[in-house]
Design an enzyme around this catalytic site. Structure first.
Site, mmCIF file in Angstrom:
data_model
loop_
_atom_site.group_PDB
_atom_site.id
_atom_site.type_symbol
_atom_site.label_atom_id
_atom_site.label_comp_id
_atom_site.label_asym_id
_atom_site.label_seq_id
_atom_site.Cartn_x
_atom_site.Cartn_y
_atom_site.Cartn_z
ATOM 1 N N HIS B 290 79.109 35.934 -6.151
ATOM 2 C CA HIS B 290 79.289 34.491 -7.074
ATOM 3 C C HIS B 290 78.266 33.401 -6.535
ATOM 4 O O HIS B 290 77.513 32.826 -7.338
ATOM 5 C CB HIS B 290 80.663 34.211 -7.050
ATOM 6 C CG HIS B 290 81.168 32.709 -7.488
ATOM 7 N ND1 HIS B 290 81.098 31.459 -6.873
ATOM 8 C CD2 HIS B 290 81.261 32.929 -8.953
ATOM 9 C CE1 HIS B 290 81.252 30.879 -8.144
ATOM 10 N NE2 HIS B 290 81.514 31.401 -9.026
ATOM 11 N N ARG B 396 66.878 10.730 -17.262
ATOM 12 C CA ARG B 396 68.422 10.145 -17.379
ATOM 13 C C ARG B 396 68.820 8.766 -16.845
ATOM 14 O O ARG B 396 68.300 8.721 -15.723
ATOM 15 C CB ARG B 396 69.455 11.328 -16.636
ATOM 16 C CG ARG B 396 69.104 12.603 -17.448
ATOM 17 C CD ARG B 396 70.071 13.636 -16.393
ATOM 18 N NE ARG B 396 69.595 15.030 -16.843
ATOM 19 C CZ ARG B 396 69.115 15.657 -15.987
ATOM 20 N NH1 ARG B 396 68.278 15.143 -15.163
ATOM 21 N NH2 ARG B 396 68.710 16.904 -16.223
ATOM 22 N N ARG B 452 66.476 8.639 -21.675
ATOM 23 C CA ARG B 452 67.751 8.767 -22.438
ATOM 24 C C ARG B 452 68.787 7.739 -22.326
ATOM 25 O O ARG B 452 69.096 7.354 -20.827
ATOM 26 C CB ARG B 452 68.259 10.202 -22.098
ATOM 27 C CG ARG B 452 69.708 10.557 -22.853
ATOM 28 C CD ARG B 452 70.103 11.861 -22.583
ATOM 29 N NE ARG B 452 70.728 11.871 -21.064
ATOM 30 C CZ ARG B 452 71.178 13.033 -20.550
ATOM 31 N NH1 ARG B 452 70.862 14.099 -20.982
ATOM 32 N NH2 ARG B 452 71.790 12.858 -19.188
ATOM 33 N N GLU B 574 71.194 18.151 -30.108
ATOM 34 C CA GLU B 574 72.027 18.897 -29.198
ATOM 35 C C GLU B 574 73.509 19.167 -29.694
ATOM 36 O O GLU B 574 74.408 19.673 -28.860
ATOM 37 C CB GLU B 574 71.950 18.127 -27.653
ATOM 38 C CG GLU B 574 72.381 16.767 -27.843
ATOM 39 C CD GLU B 574 72.212 16.143 -26.454
ATOM 40 O OE1 GLU B 574 72.043 16.880 -25.517
ATOM 41 O OE2 GLU B 574 72.293 14.971 -26.377
ATOM 42 N N GLY B 595 68.243 18.827 -26.811
ATOM 43 C CA GLY B 595 69.025 19.543 -25.545
ATOM 44 C C GLY B 595 69.597 20.569 -25.430
ATOM 45 O O GLY B 595 70.744 20.746 -26.209
ATOM 46 N N THR B 596 68.814 21.627 -24.928
ATOM 47 C CA THR B 596 69.556 23.066 -25.110
ATOM 48 C C THR B 596 70.843 23.295 -24.575
ATOM 49 O O THR B 596 71.352 24.281 -24.598
ATOM 50 C CB THR B 596 68.512 23.797 -25.007
ATOM 51 O OG1 THR B 596 67.689 23.834 -23.902
ATOM 52 C CG2 THR B 596 67.375 24.015 -26.168
ATOM 53 N N ASN B 597 71.020 22.479 -23.524
ATOM 54 C CA ASN B 597 72.207 22.715 -22.571
ATOM 55 C C ASN B 597 73.496 22.551 -23.595
ATOM 56 O O ASN B 597 74.446 23.181 -23.706
ATOM 57 C CB ASN B 597 72.267 21.838 -21.382
ATOM 58 C CG ASN B 597 71.298 22.265 -20.395
ATOM 59 O OD1 ASN B 597 70.657 23.061 -20.347
ATOM 60 N ND2 ASN B 597 71.053 21.224 -19.415
ATOM 61 N N ASP B 598 73.413 21.408 -24.100
ATOM 62 C CA ASP B 598 74.682 21.065 -24.901
ATOM 63 C C ASP B 598 74.599 21.911 -26.062
ATOM 64 O O ASP B 598 75.551 22.228 -26.672
ATOM 65 C CB ASP B 598 74.617 19.451 -25.318
ATOM 66 C CG ASP B 598 75.190 18.638 -24.093
ATOM 67 O OD1 ASP B 598 75.585 19.295 -23.005
ATOM 68 O OD2 ASP B 598 75.322 17.356 -24.328
ATOM 69 N N CYS B 660 64.359 20.118 -23.728
ATOM 70 C CA CYS B 660 64.437 19.648 -22.402
ATOM 71 C C CYS B 660 65.786 20.119 -21.726
ATOM 72 O O CYS B 660 66.164 19.439 -20.817
ATOM 73 C CB CYS B 660 64.387 18.161 -22.213
ATOM 74 S SG CYS B 660 65.691 17.200 -23.157
#
Lengths: 709, 709
Positions: B290, B396, B452, B574, B595-598, B660
């Protein structure tokens, strides 16, 4: 409903005697078009009532009014009408050019939809004008007069007519109460003056809305001690609580009875409390106050603006006149009439008329989409069937686990640290779950039910208050430290997107397997009792085809045990990715069920629980035309649905598609579902008739390309 | 890297002396194809080393081995190789039919990718086989021998050759350390044996990865007191803490210094702690435990499996041999080598070689996409520029508010109950924010930066512990009750989908306005100091065009105040809905930033913070081929990106598109971004060189349609 000028024109075309009318597009045309000596005429602008017309006498005289005076009076009336939202613009060059000098001219704006505002000059009768309704306002019964009946037949709806000397001077639709409106429509259809389709086209969802909620039992209103604004329909009795926290705590204690949230006014902090309460009453606020908007959205009875209420949240008391109520006391509200009553006043389920039944039968004959209900208890299912649901489109199973008699076991199951321990508790729970399924199947008598396997995150079943946590630690014998550690481990930053839905079933195979075993056993028992069950299993929150595959592989051996039972397995399409991957996902599915609540949340990145803090401001600023949790967002979510339907049917041309979000009875959303080729919608029991109507109107639109009023 | 048979064939074609080889598709072909009297040959299967070949003597003799014996020996070797993951299937009918009897035959499987496993019979030399590397393993310097150099030139990469009597019997790629590999590649390119493109094609992201992290200062390794598995690269010193809670508490206390999380092993409960810690060391676990998986994902140095560590979380001590460490003591780990060192051992930023610089310059000459960095402090920006970032793609701004000297004011601002009070605090903060922007602009020296505006929910700035809440109540003078009430009001069920992103800016216009004012003022000052700033503003979490419009209308007057400054305003795409509505949204945008995370979170309905509880099991079960937060999901998220790019460019053909998310340096994801027509990617500073390489390789692929190794 068109303009008065168009209605008069229609009557004239039908051969009825109508007073002569001239229309003018703007003031210049009016001045140019009026004769040098006009008398016995009136002036008004299109859109207002004839009764507001100004007598017009171009030659100034003591009795008549000159054009300028008449225009001025009309402009003032227009301004007043505008404030009431009844009219918009003044007649002017932008509106329409050139007068239509009489009714028989071929008016290009005759359909009443594209017509702009105009000035109207109408002959005035020498006799007194008389107003006649074509229907009795209370019952919808026809009045019998021939001219009136002919006018009604010509326009196809109940009317209020203004008549003098047998000539019709004005005509407008008659606003009847829902019951009377339904009676009138049925009468008109049965006497051949209206086709059933035309009749259906005249009904609004709001006509049904007020009929479908519980009402005070007859005479109940006599007990009224205060009045407020009827912000969200339905009558309900509950125990009063004065804070969101208390309301939530009590509402979640089983056996505590319904909770009535009493506040001076509500704020976004109260949203969760409103969600669990049976109703809301506030001292402040109007139709668009926070409590009103939220309660309507949730379908909870709500009365706001009850100025006679004196709420003391610190002392936890409510005073109305001489009467003092303490926390936990019973109070009754009627959100349809805005009444507040002391104690637990009897309420009754809506008593639906014969006319209602007839109209619903036209709907059923017209619509092509199935209408099912979201229901999970025997009472809800019975209500849904009484309202004409063809089955249950979404049967959530978590309530079976939240039930007080089982919750302790469920908590033990969740806290179990090994599969064995979990399976042991599940084994104890299984017969109880099975009995519950059996009860539902027997009520359904062979109507279909789609069972959604466990969906919410496990921590929703566990306590959050320290006292309850200690109690849990004691009763499970696990000790406080272990329980707290387990609670900590289950805590999630964003539970809506965490370990829930099919992820639960994948991580804890024993839970879904136990649910399906109980369901299969219940089916077997139902058959023994003479009911042939029709059951589907829904896998929630699917985001990839592999999830369907693994769960199907695990569950099919269980459903296959009973060879006489063909249990379908389908995916709930409620993530954007599932929509995009629908072609693949369809390979493992017998049907798709679209959870449009979650899909809306994910498409917008908008938590329904949290949106209350900014949604009102968004609406104020015009950033959202409507709440996408009430009305399907046809631009974003709608496209995802369209993609999923299309791709799912690439794999299986006749793949059944159903929609089971809260939008399932909202007319625009039902229309969208119909247009996208959905097979059925599913909604809360009370809203089933609205969905039946909306589905019928959608089918009519589809057939004729006409617009409903 | 192809098969040995293909490499030999290539050498033969280049005119080099290569031992004769025959290949057979299966055992039957082998038996049929061997002569009656075969001697001085060896047998092996494709994929293994020649050294593992079995001598073969078809006529049984005391010296040679018969076919059955040789086959048996090879099958055993295959089984061993299989266990090591080196080979997969036995040669057989499924593999390939008919032998390729010699090297010059037109083998249909000559590209080394579609070739199946085959039996290989090769002449054995009478002289001793000698192994020669074409390069010095430590420095990558060429060895000088002509045959070796010719072979290297023919295959275009450093080689390990097996030679006897001037004839090549075996050839395989030489595995060099990254520095040596880079030196060798540069040498080969500069001596004309390899084109720069071919050189780039031979570099792996992992070659760069190990170079780009801080290392122990020279000699540091002598202090080693324990060794474990090098699970995630980079050396770091930090104060040790033994529980997730303590680590988080300390890490969030500014000025407390970096935190090193020390655990026996980590569990999903530790994820948040790993996120805030500078590094992790565990007693248990391996490369896939983990801690290892999470730390690699987050780019945190990590050493696992340090058996000499004796961790006592209750006593909060760590014993290694004779040394005892207490909570808060300093410890150093090197995740690149797996070392553990006492105290605060000096580390140094990577010292990049000339060869590295040259290779990066080839990348820059080759790639078409821009490479920017996600950075927000002066130190991060400096690092990013040193690693070749062309600017900052995601700056940010929340860190400016989280900074210790400002946090108190920010909290006061959040707790303010009126706009006036909030504006007053913002006014105090503005010069500090402006100074911070100015520092960044001066470091950037005219390179672009996309700022941002505030994104996280406001409650992230407020304390959660009762002691801190009391302190806050005291220092703000608001009183505990009001602070608690405000905290309660700000609490969210799903903060990821709550009041954050552009919703903050819409609800609290004064916050965004203050940020933009500070930025504009900083630009003005920068110009005074001789720097011409290039600044864009990004609006986060857009889900509809109207959000862009309203914010643009509010912010443009501020950016327009300074006529010399052209500040672009763009949307962060996003949410899935933003992708679908990109055509409309583009109308108000100067650029799109994805924003590919969100977007990944919302497409899957998967909270990154919470996925740790089930992601490992999902991977185990094969439900996810990879973690979509590391590698862009090309099927779901990828389609949303494609839709957004296409629709955005319907509105504006040359709309700049940047990516990003965390996937911004992952080679497959960069390739996808390139294929979709993105203009740039932005990633964390340490990963900038990897992104430069990936962007270059993507461009090469695009140009040539070849595949990288």
């Amino acid at each position: 409903m068109g303009k008065v000028i168009d209605r008069l024109e229609k009557l004239a075309r039908a051969g009825l005697p109508v007073a002569a009318v001239r229309t003018f597009g703007d003031e210049a045309a009016l001045r140019a078009g009026l004769g040098a000596h006009e008398q016995g005429v009136s002036l008004r602008y299109e859109g207002a009532r004839l009764r507001a017309a100004s007598p017009l006498n171009v030659l100034d005289s003591p009795l008549g009014l000159g054009l300028d005076v008449a225009l001025d009076a009309q402009k003032q009336a227009l301004e007043r009408a505008r404030l009431l939202g009844l009219a918009d613009v003044l007649p002017g060059p932008d509106a329409i050019t050139g007068p239509n000098s009489n009714l028989s001219s071929n008016s290009s704006s005759g359909d009443g939809r594209t017509a702009a505002v105009r000035w109207i000059v109408q002959d005035m009768p020498s006799a007194t004008l008389v107003e006649v309704d074509s229907r009795d306002a209370a019952t919808g019964a026809a009045m019998g007069d021939q001219l009136v009946a002919d006018a009604e037949a010509a326009l196809g709806q109940p009317l209020k007519l203004t008549i003098a000397e047998g000539i019709i001077f004005d005509v407008e639709p008659l606003n009847l109460g829902s019951q009377a409106k339904f009676a009138a429509l049925v009468d008109m259809v049965e006497t051949g003056r209206l086709s059933p389709d035309e009749g259906l086209g005249l009904i609004l969802a709001s006509d049904l809305e007020e009929l479908l909620h519980p009402r005070l039992a007859s005479g109940g209103e006599n007990l009224t001690i205060a009045r407020g604004i009827n912000a969200s329909p339905g009558a309900v009795a509950g125990r009063i609580y004065f804070s969101a926290r208390d309301a939530i705590d009590v509402a979640q204690t089983s056996g505590a009875g319904p909770v009535l949230l009493v506040r001076k006014e509500t704020t976004p902090e109260d949203i969760r409390a409103i969600t669990v309460a049976a109703g809301v009453v506030t001292r402040a606020g109007g139709m668009t106050s926070h409590a009103a908007v939220i309660a309507r959205g949730l379908g909870k009875p709500c009365v706001v603006g009850v100025r006679e209420m004196d709420v003391d949240p610190e002392a936890r008391t409510l005073r109305i006149g001489e009467q003092l109520f303490y926390e936990g006391d019973w109070l009754t509200i009627d959100g349809s009439s805005g009444l507040v009553l002391p104690g637990r006043v009897e309420t009754q389920e809506p008593n639906l008329s014969e006319a209602f039944d007839k109209i619903m039968s036209w709907c059923d004959a017209t619509r092509s989409m199935g209408v099912l209900a979201n229901a999970e208890t025997v009472a809800e299912v019975e209500l849904a069937l009484r309202f004409g649901a063809e089955g249950i489109g979404l049967c959530r199973t978590e309530h079976m686990f939240l039930d007080a008699e089982r919750l302790g076991d469920v908590q033990k199951m969740i806290l179990a640290e090994t599969i064995e321990a979990r399976e042991a508790v599940l084994k104890e729970l299984e017969p109880l779950v099975q009995a519950e399924f059996l009860r539902l199947l027997l009520v359904l008598q062979g109507k279909p039910v789609a069972v959604r396997l466990l969906d919410p995150p496990l921590h929703e079943f566990l306590p959050t208050e320290s006292g309850e946590i200690e109690y849990l630690a004691e009763t499970t014998g696990l000790g406080l430290l272990r329980v707290q550690r387990r609670l900590e481990a289950l805590r999630e930053a964003n539970p809506m997107m965490g370990l829930r839905g099919c992820r639960l079933g994948i991580m804890f195979p024993e839970i879904y397997e136990s649910q399906v075993r109980a369901l299969v056993a219940a089916c077997r028992q139902a058959r023994k009792q003479g009911v042939e069950p029709r059951v589907d299993i829904m896998l929630p929150l699917i985001s990839s085809a592999s999830e369907v595959t693994i769960l199907r592989d695990r569950l099919e051996p269980i459903t296959a045990e009973d060879s006489r039972q063909a249990i379908g397995i389908g995916a709930m399409i409620e993530t954007p990715r599932a929509c995009l991957r629908a072609e693949e996902i369809a390979r493992g599915c017998d049907f798709f069920s679209f959870g449009t609540n979650d899909l809306t949340q994910l498409a917008f990145g908008l938590s329904r629980d949290d949106a209350g803090t900014f949604m009102p401001e968004y609406r104020n600023l015009g950033l959202l035309a409507y709440n996408p949790f009430r009305v399907l967002d046809d631009q974003g979510v709608g496209e995802l649905l369209a993609i999923a339907v299309e791709r799912g049917r690439l794999t299986r041309e006749d793949m059944p598609m159903s929609l089971c979000g809260e939008q399932g009875a909202e007319p625009e959303s039902v229309r969208l579902a119909h247009a996208l080729g959905f097979n059925s919608v599913s909604c809360s029991p009370y809203r089933v008739p609205i969905a039946r109507l909306a589905a019928a109107q959608a089918a009519l639109k589809n057939i004729k390309g006409t617009t409903c009023p």
